[in-house]
Design a protein around this motif. Structure first.
Motif, PDB file in Angstrom:
ATOM      1  N   ASP A   1    -116.464  37.818 121.407  1.00 22.01           N
ATOM      2  CA  ASP A   1    -117.867  38.074 121.749  1.00 22.01           C
ATOM      3  C   ASP A   1    -118.015  38.539 123.188  1.00 22.01           C
ATOM      4  OD1 ASP A   1    -118.882  37.424 119.269  1.00 22.01           O
ATOM      5  OD2 ASP A   1    -119.146  35.306 119.765  1.00 22.01           O
ATOM      6  N   VAL A   2    -117.302  37.887 124.095  1.00 19.34           N
ATOM      7  CA  VAL A   2    -117.378  38.262 125.503  1.00 19.34           C
ATOM      8  C   VAL A   2    -116.795  39.653 125.717  1.00 19.34           C
ATOM      9  CG1 VAL A   2    -116.491  37.708 127.802  1.00 19.34           C
ATOM     10  CG2 VAL A   2    -117.444  35.902 126.367  1.00 19.34           C
ATOM     11  N   HIS A   3    -115.671  39.937 125.073  1.00 17.21           N
ATOM     12  CA  HIS A   3    -115.047  41.247 125.252  1.00 17.21           C
ATOM     13  C   HIS A   3    -115.925  42.376 124.717  1.00 17.21           C
ATOM     14  CE1 HIS A   3    -112.199  44.508 125.332  1.00 17.21           C
ATOM     15  NE2 HIS A   3    -112.375  44.677 124.027  1.00 17.21           N
ATOM     16  N   GLN A   4    -116.513  42.184 123.550  1.00 16.43           N
ATOM     17  CA  GLN A   4    -117.303  43.246 122.930  1.00 16.43           C
ATOM     18  C   GLN A   4    -118.732  43.313 123.452  1.00 16.43           C
ATOM     19  OE1 GLN A   4    -117.152  43.021 118.680  1.00 16.43           O
ATOM     20  NE2 GLN A   4    -114.994  43.583 118.594  1.00 16.43           N
ATOM     21  N   GLY A   5    -119.144  42.322 124.199  1.00 18.89           N
ATOM     22  CA  GLY A   5    -120.532  42.311 124.665  1.00 18.89           C
ATOM     23  C   GLY A   5    -121.494  42.015 123.536  1.00 18.89           C
ATOM     24  N   ALA A   6    -121.012  41.360 122.506  1.00 19.91           N
ATOM     25  CA  ALA A   6    -121.847  41.020 121.356  1.00 19.91           C
ATOM     26  C   ALA A   6    -122.666  39.773 121.688  1.00 19.91           C
ATOM     27  CB  ALA A   6    -120.968  40.764 120.133  1.00 19.91           C
ATOM     28  N   MET A   7    -123.581  39.445 120.794  1.00 20.42           N
ATOM     29  CA  MET A   7    -124.358  38.237 120.972  1.00 20.42           C
ATOM     30  C   MET A   7    -123.408  37.046 120.969  1.00 20.42           C
ATOM     31  SD  MET A   7    -127.674  37.018 118.909  1.00 20.42           S
ATOM     32  CE  MET A   7    -127.129  35.751 117.818  1.00 20.42           C
ATOM     33  N   LEU A   8    -123.525  36.183 121.962  1.00 17.64           N
ATOM     34  CA  LEU A   8    -122.583  35.080 122.108  1.00 17.64           C
ATOM     35  C   LEU A   8    -122.672  34.146 120.905  1.00 17.64           C
ATOM     36  CD1 LEU A   8    -120.497  34.169 124.148  1.00 17.64           C
ATOM     37  CD2 LEU A   8    -122.195  32.644 125.118  1.00 17.64           C
ATOM     38  N   GLY A   9    -121.599  34.026 120.189  1.00 20.17           N
ATOM     39  CA  GLY A   9    -121.523  33.177 119.011  1.00 20.17           C
ATOM     40  C   GLY A   9    -121.438  33.946 117.714  1.00 20.17           C
ATOM     41  N   GLN A  10    -121.607  35.249 117.761  1.00 22.95           N
ATOM     42  CA  GLN A  10    -121.573  36.058 116.534  1.00 22.95           C
ATOM     43  C   GLN A  10    -120.198  35.986 115.878  1.00 22.95           C
ATOM     44  OE1 GLN A  10    -122.748  40.123 117.132  1.00 22.95           O
ATOM     45  NE2 GLN A  10    -121.529  40.836 115.425  1.00 22.95           N
ATOM     46  N   HIS A  11    -119.171  36.348 116.608  1.00 26.67           N
ATOM     47  CA  HIS A  11    -117.828  36.287 116.047  1.00 26.67           C
ATOM     48  C   HIS A  11    -117.326  34.848 115.955  1.00 26.67           C
ATOM     49  CE1 HIS A  11    -117.938  40.562 117.156  1.00 26.67           C
ATOM     50  NE2 HIS A  11    -117.139  40.700 116.113  1.00 26.67           N
ATOM     51  N   ALA A  12    -117.778  34.000 116.865  1.00 34.43           N
ATOM     52  CA  ALA A  12    -117.379  32.602 116.816  1.00 34.43           C
ATOM     53  C   ALA A  12    -117.839  31.957 115.505  1.00 34.43           C
ATOM     54  CB  ALA A  12    -117.951  31.845 118.008  1.00 34.43           C
ATOM     55  N   LEU A  13    -119.050  32.253 115.092  1.00 40.76           N
ATOM     56  CA  LEU A  13    -119.559  31.715 113.826  1.00 40.76           C
ATOM     57  C   LEU A  13    -118.781  32.280 112.645  1.00 40.76           C
ATOM     58  CD1 LEU A  13    -121.675  30.091 112.226  1.00 40.76           C
ATOM     59  CD2 LEU A  13    -123.114  32.131 112.266  1.00 40.76           C
ATOM     60  N   SER A  14    -118.550  33.585 112.637  1.00 41.67           N
ATOM     61  CA  SER A  14    -117.844  34.172 111.494  1.00 41.67           C
ATOM     62  C   SER A  14    -116.392  33.699 111.439  1.00 41.67           C
ATOM     63  CB  SER A  14    -117.929  35.694 111.529  1.00 41.67           C
ATOM     64  OG  SER A  14    -117.228  36.206 112.618  1.00 41.67           O
ATOM     65  N   TYR A  15    -115.735  33.544 112.597  1.00 41.14           N
ATOM     66  CA  TYR A  15    -114.348  33.064 112.600  1.00 41.14           C
ATOM     67  C   TYR A  15    -114.256  31.598 112.180  1.00 41.14           C
ATOM     68  CZ  TYR A  15    -112.720  37.274 115.050  1.00 41.14           C
ATOM     69  OH  TYR A  15    -112.400  38.554 115.398  1.00 41.14           O
ATOM     70  N   THR A  16    -115.233  30.775 112.577  1.00 41.09           N
ATOM     71  CA  THR A  16    -115.179  29.371 112.173  1.00 41.09           C
ATOM     72  C   THR A  16    -115.402  29.225 110.675  1.00 41.09           C
ATOM     73  OG1 THR A  16    -117.488  29.104 112.810  1.00 41.09           O
ATOM     74  CG2 THR A  16    -115.832  28.381 114.388  1.00 41.09           C
ATOM     75  N   VAL A  17    -116.333  29.975 110.130  1.00 42.52           N
ATOM     76  CA  VAL A  17    -116.541  29.941 108.671  1.00 42.52           C
ATOM     77  C   VAL A  17    -115.305  30.472 107.949  1.00 42.52           C
ATOM     78  CG1 VAL A  17    -117.899  30.917 106.784  1.00 42.52           C
ATOM     79  CG2 VAL A  17    -119.041  30.046 108.809  1.00 42.52           C
ATOM     80  N   LEU A  18    -114.714  31.527 108.475  1.00 42.54           N
ATOM     81  CA  LEU A  18    -113.497  32.091 107.898  1.00 42.54           C
ATOM     82  C   LEU A  18    -112.362  31.081 107.921  1.00 42.54           C
ATOM     83  CD1 LEU A  18    -112.290  34.791 106.815  1.00 42.54           C
ATOM     84  CD2 LEU A  18    -111.656  35.292 109.164  1.00 42.54           C
ATOM     85  N   SER A  19    -112.190  30.395 109.037  1.00 43.33           N
ATOM     86  CA  SER A  19    -111.139  29.388 109.150  1.00 43.33           C
ATOM     87  C   SER A  19    -111.409  28.206 108.223  1.00 43.33           C
ATOM     88  CB  SER A  19    -111.031  28.908 110.594  1.00 43.33           C
ATOM     89  OG  SER A  19    -110.031  27.947 110.732  1.00 43.33           O
ATOM     90  N   PHE A  20    -112.658  27.784 108.127  1.00 47.23           N
ATOM     91  CA  PHE A  20    -112.999  26.683 107.224  1.00 47.23           C
ATOM     92  C   PHE A  20    -112.687  27.040 105.774  1.00 47.23           C
ATOM     93  CE2 PHE A  20    -116.091  24.850 104.271  1.00 47.23           C
ATOM     94  CZ  PHE A  20    -115.764  23.508 104.398  1.00 47.23           C
ATOM     95  N   LEU A  21    -113.070  28.239 105.360  1.00 48.88           N
ATOM     96  CA  LEU A  21    -112.805  28.652 103.983  1.00 48.88           C
ATOM     97  C   LEU A  21    -111.310  28.802 103.718  1.00 48.88           C
ATOM     98  CD1 LEU A  21    -115.648  31.282 103.504  1.00 48.88           C
ATOM     99  CD2 LEU A  21    -115.533  28.971 102.558  1.00 48.88           C
ATOM    100  N   ALA A  22    -110.565  29.285 104.711  1.00 47.10           N
ATOM    101  CA  ALA A  22    -109.121  29.424 104.548  1.00 47.10           C
ATOM    102  C   ALA A  22    -108.454  28.061 104.420  1.00 47.10           C
ATOM    103  CB  ALA A  22    -108.530  30.200 105.720  1.00 47.10           C
ATOM    104  N   ILE A  23    -108.886  27.104 105.229  1.00 41.58           N
ATOM    105  CA  ILE A  23    -108.316  25.756 105.137  1.00 41.58           C
ATOM    106  C   ILE A  23    -108.698  25.116 103.812  1.00 41.58           C
ATOM    107  CG2 ILE A  23    -108.430  23.443 106.143  1.00 41.58           C
ATOM    108  CD1 ILE A  23    -108.628  24.834 108.896  1.00 41.58           C
ATOM    109  N   ALA A  24    -109.888  25.412 103.323  1.00 42.86           N
ATOM    110  CA  ALA A  24    -110.340  24.831 102.056  1.00 42.86           C
ATOM    111  C   ALA A  24    -109.508  25.301 100.866  1.00 42.86           C
ATOM    112  CB  ALA A  24    -111.811  25.163 101.824  1.00 42.86           C
ATOM    113  N   ILE A  25    -108.987  26.532 100.920  1.00 39.15           N
ATOM    114  CA  ILE A  25    -108.227  27.040  99.773  1.00 39.15           C
ATOM    115  C   ILE A  25    -106.727  27.114 100.033  1.00 39.15           C
ATOM    116  CG2 ILE A  25    -110.197  28.405  98.985  1.00 39.15           C
ATOM    117  CD1 ILE A  25    -108.633  30.904  99.957  1.00 39.15           C
ATOM    118  N   HIS A  26    -106.254  26.592 101.161  1.00 36.98           N
ATOM    119  CA  HIS A  26    -104.857  26.829 101.530  1.00 36.98           C
ATOM    120  C   HIS A  26    -103.858  26.207 100.559  1.00 36.98           C
ATOM    121  CE1 HIS A  26    -104.619  22.785 103.381  1.00 36.98           C
ATOM    122  NE2 HIS A  26    -103.320  22.975 103.378  1.00 36.98           N
ATOM    123  N   ARG A  27    -104.128  25.052  99.995  1.00 32.37           N
ATOM    124  CA  ARG A  27    -103.161  24.443  99.067  1.00 32.37           C
ATOM    125  C   ARG A  27    -103.027  25.244  97.776  1.00 32.37           C
ATOM    126  NH1 ARG A  27    -101.705  18.937 100.167  1.00 32.37           N
ATOM    127  NH2 ARG A  27    -102.854  18.204 101.981  1.00 32.37           N
TER     128      ARG A  27
END
Length: 176
Positions: A75-101
């Motif tokens: 977000d800081v590098h792209q000048g995007a709204m702070l938290g935009q990529h942070a939110l999408s990456y956290t949801v992505l990581s949560f879903l990946a951990i949920a299906i990893h087994r």
């Protein structure tokens, strides 16, 4: 966990290699954004791809907190709204951990098909946050990014599992 027949027993993942690959993916994303195409909507998010890979293969070491921190960096590098990529990456990581087994029981091409909805969800979240903040619609080329990311899944799987597949001490009398 019972191993499938024909699969090689992997060495433990080196934490320096895990974090180094994440930092390298972040730097590649930064270079990609400053490159010829700039921030084109169809360009794959390599950091998201590597985050999903390590969230699936090493959920004890790479989790939602790491995804949040890397999202803030993007977000800081792209000048995007702070938290935009942070939110999408956290949801992505949560879903990946949920299906990893479940996901690890499938062969790599089938895994690529199954992580496609995760990448679609991450891009949809980032797009909706951007649109709610008053940003413009980047176009329908955005639909190519999750598809390219899932097509890159086998390549990333081979590259990032290479150090774990080497034998620690080759011996003719050792079956593993």
């Amino acid at each position: 966990m019972i191993m499938r027949p024909g699969h090689q027993l992997l060495l433990p993942a080196n934490p320096f290699f895990i974090w180094g690959s994440l930092v390298a993916a972040l730097l590649l994303n930064m270079l990609q954004n400053m490159g010829l195409w700039g921030r084109a909507a169809w360009m794959p998010d390599l950091l998201a791809l590597v985050l999903v890979f390590w969230s699936i293969h090493q959920p004890q070491r790479i989790g939602i907190g790491a995804a949040f921190v890397f999202g803030i960096f993007v977000d800081v590098h792209q000048g995007a709204m702070l938290g935009q990529h942070a939110l999408s990456y956290t949801v992505l990581s949560f879903l990946a951990i949920a299906i990893h087994r479940r996901l690890l029981w499938f062969p790599v091409p089938s895994q690529a098909f199954q992580v496609l909805p995760l990448f679609v969800a991450a891009h949809a979240i980032a797009l909706s946050v951007r649109m709610l903040a008053g940003g413009g619609f980047p176009g329908f080329w955005l639909l190519l990014a999750p598809l390219i990311e899932s097509l890159l899944w086998p390549v990333v799987s081979v590259l990032l599992l290479m150090p774990q597949r080497r034998t620690p001490d080759p011996d003719a009398h050792r079956p593993l």
